[in-house]
Design an enzyme around this catalytic site. Structure first.
Site, PDB file in Angstrom:
ATOM      1  N   HIS A 113     -12.898   8.875   1.594  1.00  0.00           N
ATOM      2  CA  HIS A 113     -13.061   7.217   1.906  1.00  0.00           C
ATOM      3  C   HIS A 113     -13.394   5.890   2.519  1.00  0.00           C
ATOM      4  CE1 HIS A 113      -8.681   8.220  -0.366  1.00  0.00           C
ATOM      5  NE2 HIS A 113      -9.899   8.289  -1.138  1.00  0.00           N
ATOM      6  N   THR A 170       0.271  13.469   4.440  1.00  0.00           N
ATOM      7  CA  THR A 170      -0.405  12.616   2.713  1.00  0.00           C
ATOM      8  C   THR A 170       0.349  12.458   2.140  1.00  0.00           C
ATOM      9  OG1 THR A 170      -2.574  12.514   1.528  1.00  0.00           O
ATOM     10  CG2 THR A 170      -2.000  14.185   1.697  1.00  0.00           C
ATOM     11  N   SER A 171       0.593  11.100   1.678  1.00  0.00           N
ATOM     12  CA  SER A 171       2.297  11.034   0.470  1.00  0.00           C
ATOM     13  C   SER A 171       1.816  11.444  -0.706  1.00  0.00           C
ATOM     14  CB  SER A 171       1.904   9.532   0.471  1.00  0.00           C
ATOM     15  OG  SER A 171       1.089   9.055  -0.178  1.00  0.00           O
ATOM     16  N   ASN A 215       3.781  17.863   6.408  1.00  0.00           N
ATOM     17  CA  ASN A 215       4.470  16.220   6.143  1.00  0.00           C
ATOM     18  C   ASN A 215       5.397  16.237   6.623  1.00  0.00           C
ATOM     19  OD1 ASN A 215       2.571  13.885   5.384  1.00  0.00           O
ATOM     20  ND2 ASN A 215       4.357  13.793   3.843  1.00  0.00           N
ATOM     21  N   GLN A 238      -8.806  11.628   3.716  1.00  0.00           N
ATOM     22  CA  GLN A 238      -8.920   9.703   3.619  1.00  0.00           C
ATOM     23  C   GLN A 238      -8.634   8.917   4.522  1.00  0.00           C
ATOM     24  OE1 GLN A 238      -5.908  10.312   0.230  1.00  0.00           O
ATOM     25  NE2 GLN A 238      -4.672  12.255   1.447  1.00  0.00           N
TER      26      GLN A 238
HETATM   27  C1  BJW Z   1       3.344  11.839   8.796  1.00  0.00           C
HETATM   28  C2  BJW Z   1       4.142  11.571   9.850  1.00  0.00           C
HETATM   29  C3  BJW Z   1       4.113  12.198  10.931  1.00  0.00           C
HETATM   30  C4  BJW Z   1       3.727   9.679   8.584  1.00  0.00           C
HETATM   31  N1  BJW Z   1       3.529  13.128  10.667  1.00  0.00           N
HETATM   32  N2  BJW Z   1       3.369  13.026   8.476  1.00  0.00           N
HETATM   33  C5  BJW Z   1      -5.245   9.782 -11.609  1.00  0.00           C
HETATM   34  C6  BJW Z   1      -3.879   9.358 -12.420  1.00  0.00           C
HETATM   35  C7  BJW Z   1      -2.988   8.032 -12.265  1.00  0.00           C
HETATM   36  C8  BJW Z   1      -4.611   7.313 -11.179  1.00  0.00           C
HETATM   37  C9  BJW Z   1      -6.017   7.149 -10.812  1.00  0.00           C
HETATM   38  C10 BJW Z   1      -6.178   8.769 -11.723  1.00  0.00           C
HETATM   39  N3  BJW Z   1      -7.500   8.568 -11.141  1.00  0.00           N
HETATM   40  C11 BJW Z   1      -7.340   8.186 -10.442  1.00  0.00           C
HETATM   41  C12 BJW Z   1      -6.930   7.025 -10.088  1.00  0.00           C
HETATM   42  C13 BJW Z   1      -6.914   5.420  -9.662  1.00  0.00           C
HETATM   43  C14 BJW Z   1      -6.682   5.578  -8.488  1.00  0.00           C
HETATM   44  C15 BJW Z   1      -5.586   5.943  -7.791  1.00  0.00           C
HETATM   45  O1  BJW Z   1      -5.271   7.218  -7.052  1.00  0.00           O
HETATM   46  N4  BJW Z   1      -4.009   4.720  -7.900  1.00  0.00           N
HETATM   47  C16 BJW Z   1      -2.965   5.560  -7.747  1.00  0.00           C
HETATM   48  C17 BJW Z   1      -1.915   3.846  -7.032  1.00  0.00           C
HETATM   49  C18 BJW Z   1      -2.240   6.923  -8.490  1.00  0.00           C
HETATM   50  N5  BJW Z   1      -7.912   5.970  -7.774  1.00  0.00           N
HETATM   51  C19 BJW Z   1      -9.373   5.944  -7.068  1.00  0.00           C
HETATM   52  O2  BJW Z   1     -10.021   4.450  -7.837  1.00  0.00           O
HETATM   53  C20 BJW Z   1      -9.946   7.005  -6.758  1.00  0.00           C
HETATM   54  N6  BJW Z   1     -11.567   6.272  -7.051  1.00  0.00           N
HETATM   55  C21 BJW Z   1     -11.593   7.231  -8.332  1.00  0.00           C
HETATM   56  O3  BJW Z   1     -10.526   8.159  -8.255  1.00  0.00           O
HETATM   57  O4  BJW Z   1     -12.970   7.483  -8.560  1.00  0.00           O
HETATM   58  C22 BJW Z   1     -13.102   7.918 -10.361  1.00  0.00           C
HETATM   59  C23 BJW Z   1     -12.639   9.532  -9.634  1.00  0.00           C
HETATM   60  C24 BJW Z   1     -12.490  10.355 -10.540  1.00  0.00           C
HETATM   61  C25 BJW Z   1     -11.836  11.555 -10.399  1.00  0.00           C
HETATM   62  C26 BJW Z   1     -13.125  12.234  -9.535  1.00  0.00           C
HETATM   63  C27 BJW Z   1     -13.570  11.746  -8.890  1.00  0.00           C
HETATM   64  C28 BJW Z   1     -13.817  10.140  -9.178  1.00  0.00           C
HETATM   65  C29 BJW Z   1     -10.198   5.656  -5.635  1.00  0.00           C
HETATM   66  C30 BJW Z   1      -9.283   6.011  -4.712  1.00  0.00           C
HETATM   67  C31 BJW Z   1      -9.695   4.918  -3.282  1.00  0.00           C
HETATM   68  C32 BJW Z   1      -8.013   5.109  -1.746  1.00  0.00           C
HETATM   69  N7  BJW Z   1      -8.666   3.570  -0.996  1.00  0.00           N
HETATM   70  C33 BJW Z   1      -7.712   3.591  -0.050  1.00  0.00           C
HETATM   71  C34 BJW Z   1      -8.208   2.926   0.962  1.00  0.00           C
HETATM   72  C35 BJW Z   1      -8.929   3.041   1.776  1.00  0.00           C
HETATM   73  C36 BJW Z   1      -9.781   2.220   3.281  1.00  0.00           C
HETATM   74  C37 BJW Z   1      -8.381   1.338   4.005  1.00  0.00           C
HETATM   75  O5  BJW Z   1      -8.518   2.280   4.447  1.00  0.00           O
HETATM   76  O6  BJW Z   1      -8.147   0.242   3.971  1.00  0.00           O
HETATM   77  O7  BJW Z   1      -7.660   5.178   0.880  1.00  0.00           O
HETATM   78  S1  BJW Z   1      -5.747   3.619  -0.067  1.00  0.00           S
HETATM   79  C38 BJW Z   1      -4.939   4.477   0.927  1.00  0.00           C
HETATM   80  O8  BJW Z   1      -4.028   5.344   0.653  1.00  0.00           O
HETATM   81  C39 BJW Z   1      -6.170   5.035   1.478  1.00  0.00           C
HETATM   82  C40 BJW Z   1      -5.335   6.224   1.828  1.00  0.00           C
HETATM   83  O9  BJW Z   1      -6.666   6.842   2.401  1.00  0.00           O
HETATM   84  C41 BJW Z   1      -4.918   6.285   0.138  1.00  0.00           C
HETATM   85  C42 BJW Z   1      -3.957   7.674   0.645  1.00  0.00           C
HETATM   86  O10 BJW Z   1      -2.648   6.972   1.625  1.00  0.00           O
HETATM   87  P1  BJW Z   1      -1.933   8.909   2.614  1.00  0.00           P
HETATM   88  O11 BJW Z   1      -3.183   9.166   3.652  1.00  0.00           O
HETATM   89  O12 BJW Z   1      -1.423   9.656   1.461  1.00  0.00           O
HETATM   90  O13 BJW Z   1      -0.675   7.698   3.036  1.00  0.00           O
HETATM   91  P2  BJW Z   1       0.382   6.832   3.282  1.00  0.00           P
HETATM   92  O14 BJW Z   1       0.759   6.076   3.985  1.00  0.00           O
HETATM   93  O15 BJW Z   1       0.259   7.201   1.586  1.00  0.00           O
HETATM   94  O16 BJW Z   1       1.016   8.554   3.437  1.00  0.00           O
HETATM   95  C43 BJW Z   1       1.555   8.926   4.734  1.00  0.00           C
HETATM   96  C44 BJW Z   1       2.167  10.452   4.832  1.00  0.00           C
HETATM   97  O17 BJW Z   1       1.966  10.735   5.581  1.00  0.00           O
HETATM   98  C45 BJW Z   1       3.930   9.727   4.226  1.00  0.00           C
HETATM   99  O18 BJW Z   1       4.434  10.726   3.551  1.00  0.00           O
HETATM  100  C46 BJW Z   1       4.624   9.971   5.231  1.00  0.00           C
HETATM  101  O19 BJW Z   1       5.506  10.677   4.791  1.00  0.00           O
HETATM  102  C47 BJW Z   1       3.646  10.896   6.418  1.00  0.00           C
HETATM  103  N8  BJW Z   1       3.837  10.416   8.059  1.00  0.00           N
HETATM  104  N9  BJW Z   1       3.922  10.113   9.630  1.00  0.00           N
HETATM  105  C48 BJW Z   1       3.237  13.733   9.706  1.00  0.00           C
HETATM  106  N10 BJW Z   1       3.894  11.656  12.019  1.00  0.00           N
END
Ligand code: BJW
Length: 234
Positions: free
Chosen positions: A109, A176-177, A201, A91
């Site tokens: 992403h 990932t969270s 994680n 991601q």
């Molecule tokens: C450590 C550590 C260490 C720290 N060692 N660990 C179903 C239900 C509800 C809503 C939706 C749904 N389906 C879709 C949605 C809508 C929406 C969504 O998910 N909304 C939520 C808020 C609920 N999703 C979308 O809109 C997506 N598109 C979509 O769904 O299209 C339709 C579709 C449907 C079905 C199939 C296919 C398509 C698009 C999502 C786009 C996300 N974009 C971002 C920005 C990207 C550009 C940028 O970088 O700026 O992506 S948002 C951001 O979050 C980024 C990341 O990739 C993403 C995930 O974050 P990640 O990587 O998990 O980071 P954190 O900070 O959350 O977590 C870090 C973790 O690491 C933590 O747990 C720490 O503990 C841990 N950690 N240090 C190991 N040293």
């Protein structure tokens, strides 16, 4: 235990944290410093493109100043050694998996070091600021945006991801969270198709419940240990 041949690895911001890249939802993370709606939605970009371009310009610059860590290196080692199917679905928009030497990487992403033209849909490797509104090398329009997937947009290569998940014997989620879909749903898809599932994680995530096994700790420690065990001759 079933013989493991096909592996899908999902990575998130936590795997790059020890390289010095901010995560999104941790204390002090990017979403504490910026409103998601302002910088990570098409509507935010339409409202204030300058703000969004500056947000990504700063991150594009920062990513070129950091290096892969032991977790990226361990996955690259696994990628080189593993003879079965393997896909690292990240991601993350950084290029640290590739710089560590991994080849089988898919950026669902998008990528910080790529620009997407809103006018002609072409993509271009990009290392410089976009806030200065450079011309698209394809069509000449000043219409380049970060080549990343914002909320409400379709992540890249979903067909390829689901095809790999369907074939997977092992699904591993790292750093990932589990807060963002569709990535957060992959563990359930993988289980449905019969894969063993493992989470690595820092802490239990929103999706921990769905994994057969969840290990807590830093990616820089957990990932090399897991890879070493997997590659150990039995
Ligand atoms: C450590 C550590 C260490 C720290 N060692 N660990 C179903 C239900 C509800 C809503 C939706 C749904 N389906 C879709 C949605 C809508 C929406 C969504 O998910 N909304 C939520 C808020 C609920 N999703 C979308 O809109 C997506 N598109 C979509 O769904 O299209 C339709 C579709 C449907 C079905 C199939 C296919 C398509 C698009 C999502 C786009 C996300 N974009 C971002 C920005 C990207 C550009 C940028 O970088 O700026 O992506 S948002 C951001 O979050 C980024 C990341 O990739 C993403 C995930 O974050 P990640 O990587 O998990 O980071 P954190 O900070 O959350 O977590 C870090 C973790 O690491 C933590 O747990 C720490 O503990 C841990 N950690 N240090 C190991 N040293």
């Amino acid at each position: 235990m079933t013989q493991i041949r096909n592996i899908v690895i999902l990575t998130g911001a936590g795997i790059s944290a020890e390289s010095g890249i901010d995560t999104f939802r941790d204390a002090g993370g990017l979403w504490e410093q910026h409103r998601v709606e302002d910088v990570a939605t098409p509507e935010g970009f339409a409202r204030d493109p300058e703000l969004v371009q500056r947000f990504y310009d700063a991150r594009r610059k920062a990513v070129q100043q950091v290096a892969p860590n032991r977790a990226h290196e361990a996955l690259a080692q696994l990628d080189r050694a593993w003879e079965g199917e393997l896909l690292i679905v990240t991601q993350n928009v950084d290029d640290l998996h590739e710089r560590a030497g991994a080849r089988r990487v898919l950026h669902m992403h998008g990528e910080l070091l790529s620009a997407l033209c809103s006018s002609c849909d072409s993509r271009h490797e990009w290392r410089e600021p976009l806030s200065e509104r450079p011309a698209c090398p394809g069509c000449g329009q000043p219409a380049l945006r970060p080549d990343v997937v914002w909320f409400g947009e379709m992540p890249y290569q979903m067909d390829r991801i689901y095809a790999a998940i369907r074939r997977a014997d092992l699904f591993v989620s790292i750093g990932t969270s589990g807060a963002v879909y569709p990535a957060a749903g992959f563990v359930r898809d993988a289980r449905e198709f019969g894969a063993r599932t493992l989470e690595l994680n820092l802490e239990r995530s929103e999706g921990s419940y769905w994994f057969h096994e969840s290990r807590q700790g830093r990616a820089g420690e957990l990932v090399p240990a897991w890879v070493e065990h997997l590659l150990m001759p039995s």
